[in-house]
Design a protein around this motif. Structure first.
Motif, mmCIF file in Angstrom:
data_model
loop_
_atom_site.group_PDB
_atom_site.id
_atom_site.type_symbol
_atom_site.label_atom_id
_atom_site.label_comp_id
_atom_site.label_asym_id
_atom_site.label_seq_id
_atom_site.Cartn_x
_atom_site.Cartn_y
_atom_site.Cartn_z
ATOM 1 N N UNK A 9 0.812 -1.218 0.000
ATOM 2 C CA UNK A 9 0.000 0.000 0.000
ATOM 3 C C UNK A 9 0.843 1.265 0.000
ATOM 4 N N UNK A 10 2.125 1.127 -0.292
ATOM 5 C CA UNK A 10 3.044 2.222 -0.008
ATOM 6 C C UNK A 10 3.972 2.604 -1.155
ATOM 7 N N UNK A 11 3.740 2.129 -2.381
ATOM 8 C CA UNK A 11 4.717 2.384 -3.433
ATOM 9 C C UNK A 11 4.168 3.154 -4.628
ATOM 10 N N UNK A 12 2.977 3.721 -4.525
ATOM 11 C CA UNK A 12 2.455 4.550 -5.602
ATOM 12 C C UNK A 12 3.410 5.713 -5.849
ATOM 13 N N UNK A 13 3.742 5.964 -7.105
ATOM 14 C CA UNK A 13 4.779 6.958 -7.413
ATOM 15 C C UNK A 13 4.410 8.375 -6.997
ATOM 16 N N UNK A 14 3.120 8.630 -6.783
ATOM 17 C CA UNK A 14 2.683 9.966 -6.372
ATOM 18 C C UNK A 14 2.355 10.054 -4.885
ATOM 19 N N UNK A 15 2.530 8.958 -4.168
ATOM 20 C CA UNK A 15 2.238 8.969 -2.736
ATOM 21 C C UNK A 15 0.775 9.085 -2.403
ATOM 22 N N UNK A 16 -0.089 8.613 -3.303
ATOM 23 C CA UNK A 16 -1.526 8.797 -3.092
ATOM 24 C C UNK A 16 -2.284 7.485 -2.921
ATOM 25 N N UNK A 17 -1.560 6.381 -2.709
ATOM 26 C CA UNK A 17 -2.232 5.093 -2.549
ATOM 27 C C UNK A 17 -2.926 5.015 -1.195
ATOM 28 N N UNK A 18 -4.131 4.452 -1.179
ATOM 29 C CA UNK A 18 -4.917 4.344 0.049
ATOM 30 C C UNK A 18 -4.329 3.295 0.982
ATOM 31 N N UNK A 19 -4.571 3.471 2.288
ATOM 32 C CA UNK A 19 -4.155 2.512 3.317
ATOM 33 C C UNK A 19 -5.407 1.999 4.024
ATOM 34 N N UNK A 20 -5.602 0.688 4.111
ATOM 35 C CA UNK A 20 -6.775 0.150 4.814
ATOM 36 C C UNK A 20 -6.719 0.435 6.315
ATOM 37 N N UNK A 21 -7.875 0.667 6.915
ATOM 38 C CA UNK A 21 -7.944 0.783 8.366
ATOM 39 C C UNK A 21 -7.741 -0.579 9.018
ATOM 40 N N UNK A 22 -8.133 -1.635 8.318
ATOM 41 C CA UNK A 22 -7.907 -3.006 8.777
ATOM 42 C C UNK A 22 -7.935 -3.886 7.541
ATOM 43 N N UNK A 23 -7.325 -5.060 7.652
ATOM 44 C CA UNK A 23 -7.340 -6.029 6.556
ATOM 45 C C UNK A 23 -8.325 -7.147 6.878
ATOM 46 N N UNK A 24 -9.071 -7.618 5.882
ATOM 47 C CA UNK A 24 -10.072 -8.661 6.155
ATOM 48 C C UNK A 24 -9.503 -9.875 6.861
ATOM 49 N N UNK A 25 -8.317 -10.343 6.432
ATOM 50 C CA UNK A 25 -7.775 -11.556 7.042
ATOM 51 C C UNK A 25 -7.259 -11.326 8.459
ATOM 52 N N UNK A 26 -7.159 -10.076 8.898
ATOM 53 C CA UNK A 26 -6.884 -9.857 10.321
ATOM 54 C C UNK A 26 -7.988 -10.497 11.148
ATOM 55 N N UNK A 27 -9.221 -10.437 10.642
ATOM 56 C CA UNK A 27 -10.343 -11.007 11.382
ATOM 57 C C UNK A 27 -10.187 -12.525 11.511
ATOM 58 N N UNK A 28 -9.756 -13.187 10.444
ATOM 59 C CA UNK A 28 -9.544 -14.638 10.522
ATOM 60 C C UNK A 28 -8.408 -14.978 11.478
ATOM 61 N N UNK A 29 -7.359 -14.164 11.478
ATOM 62 C CA UNK A 29 -6.246 -14.410 12.396
ATOM 63 C C UNK A 29 -6.649 -14.147 13.843
ATOM 64 N N UNK A 30 -7.535 -13.191 14.070
ATOM 65 C CA UNK A 30 -8.068 -12.952 15.417
ATOM 66 C C UNK A 30 -8.889 -14.157 15.871
ATOM 67 N N UNK A 31 -9.734 -14.661 14.977
ATOM 68 C CA UNK A 31 -10.556 -15.827 15.324
ATOM 69 C C UNK A 31 -9.659 -17.025 15.645
ATOM 70 N N UNK A 32 -8.621 -17.220 14.847
ATOM 71 C CA UNK A 32 -7.712 -18.338 15.093
ATOM 72 C C UNK A 32 -7.013 -18.197 16.442
ATOM 73 N N UNK A 33 -6.438 -17.031 16.691
ATOM 74 C CA UNK A 33 -5.698 -16.841 17.937
ATOM 75 C C UNK A 33 -6.601 -16.916 19.160
#
Length: 446
Positions: A311-335
């Motif tokens: 999410x960090x290599x757009x040449x103009x510095x304008x790429x969006x950053x997620x507030x959370x990633x969907x698979x974080x939820x699966x990793x939370x459920x697993x842990x």
């Protein structure tokens, strides 16, 4: 004096000036500035304050949230001779004046202060009910995220800024305060759904407020040890939905700005996501190609580094950053299933496999691997979850919290060893806080 307040009456008279407020230690009076009462007495004023709160958090705030623990936990290596970055990579006795330590703390307090003012004043303005509920819920979300960010990095935190010498609470109480705020936000929206005005003026089709609240409830309940609540909240999140911070030429992606702007990087990612060689990352893991761009070189301390993608290599510095990633939820459920009093390894493996076999993540963060076939003991599965959190959630600010929670090796005080998995447990309290608040605790030893 109320150093802890964001002082909107000084800073919101021009919305763009909020972006210049980072870790400054001095407030200057502006005789032409709008007063706090004026800012919060109109629809236009409170909406502007809300946009300003989001911009402060997503630019200055997110820089410190991501960068600071990334250096401490070896996700990234410094590529500059700035002393604040050298201090972070060396670890050990980090000065209380370190600009990252100060910046992370003070920026989060400033966001909390704005959020408190928005929530307190939203009900006093003549606006439609759905806009009022949206403002209150959104303010609670940012206050919760800011408290949570502090609790991930400091041993004790401040959860309210409206008084002189505010008290400190334990980091676990900080997480639980964030959870209370998020539940209040969820109940507010259930009672009065957001208006089309709030959607178009504030959310702008970029943030799914309800799903973001559930995602943060899942995250902070996990950190607080509320495992059933974490599983319930994570299960509520629609993984096809997205919430992102957007950037443009005026408000640059803050991680891009630290890595690529003007060809003067402050840091770059380390090989292997900063994990020890004992963590064998499958060469076919698609997340490696997503986040890391091969770069056959080393940093100032001879640490192998890569270029940064994701999410960090757009040449103009304008790429969006997620507030959370969907698979974080699966990793939370697993842990959470592994940490419950009666662990459910079957549910944990199912959730882990959802991460490993992912090929259609909405952000393109796809491991694209086979199902897990390793040891299914609780300890072995926790190690697999930790590895996948470090890969999946790369440069999201979670690494220091994760390193402690998973019991990774403790740092060695006063010994410079760049191969240690982390070089601090918690950061010292900034001198700006200690000089203004007699309740400031003693600094942690390491």
């Amino acid at each position: 004096m109320k150093f802890y307040r964001y002082n909107t009456y000084k800073l919101m008279f021009l919305l763009t000036t909020i972006l210049a407020v980072t870790s400054c230690e001095t407030d200057f009076e502006n005789p032409n500035a709008a007063t706090s009462d004026q800012v919060f007495s109109s629809r236009e004023g409170i909406l502007a304050a809300t946009i300003g709160m989001q911009e402060l958090y997503s630019t200055t705030g997110l820089r410190y949230i991501v960068e600071t623990p990334a250096i401490t936990t070896r996700e990234a290596a410094i590529t500059t001779t700035f002393q604040n970055m050298i201090d972070l990579e060396d670890g050990g006795d980090i000065p209380n004046t370190n600009s990252n330590v100060v910046g992370l703390w003070t920026t989060m307090l400033r966001v909390i202060g704005i959020a408190e003012d928005i929530a307190a004043n939203a009900s006093t303005i003549d606006i439609v009910p759905g806009t009022q509920s949206g403002l209150i819920a959104y303010a609670n979300l940012y206050r919760a995220m800011s408290i949570g960010a502090m609790a991930q990095n400091y041993e004790q935190v401040i959860v309210a800024t409206s008084e002189d010498n505010p008290p400190f609470v334990s980091r676990i109480e900080g997480f639980n305060t964030a959870i209370t705020l998020l539940n209040e936000a969820k109940n507010t929206l259930a009672a009065t759904p957001i208006s089309s005005e709030f959607e178009s003026e504030i959310l702008r089709g970029e943030i799914d407020l309800e799903n973001t609240i559930d995602a943060m409830l899942a995250r902070f309940n996990l950190y607080a040890g509320n495992y059933d609540a974490a599983i319930a909240a994570a299960s509520e999140v629609d993984q096809s939905s997205t919430s992102v911070f957007s950037y443009d030429s005026q408000n640059l992606n803050p991680v891009w700005a630290r890595v690529y702007q003007n060809n003067t990087p402050n840091f770059k990612p380390r090989d292997n996501f900063g994990l020890p060689e004992s963590f064998d990352i499958d060469e076919n893991d698609g997340r490696t190609e997503f986040y890391l761009i091969p770069l056959d070189t080393v940093n100032l301390n001879q640490l192998p580094i890569e270029d940064l993608g994701g999410f960090f290599d757009d040449e103009n510095g304008s790429e969006s950053i997620p507030l959370y990633l969907p698979d974080e939820m699966n990793l939370i459920i697993a842990e959470a299933n592994l940490r419950k009093a009666s662990p459910d390894t079957g549910a944990a493996v199912t959730a882990l496999n959802a991460v490993l076999t992912d090929t259609d993540d909405v952000f393109g963060v796809n491991a694209n691997l086979p199902d897990y076939t390793g040891d299914t003991s609780v300890d072995a599965l926790l190690e697999e979850v930790y590895k996948n959190r470090r890969i999946e959630l790369f440069l999201t600010g979670a690494s220091l919290e994760d390193s402690r929670r998973f019991g990774r090796p403790e740092p060695t005080p006063s010994v410079q060893n760049f191969e240690e998995e982390r070089n601090r447990n918690f950061y010292p309290y900034p001198n700006t806080e200690r000089d203004n608040n007699t309740n400031t605790p003693a600094d942690p030893a390491i």
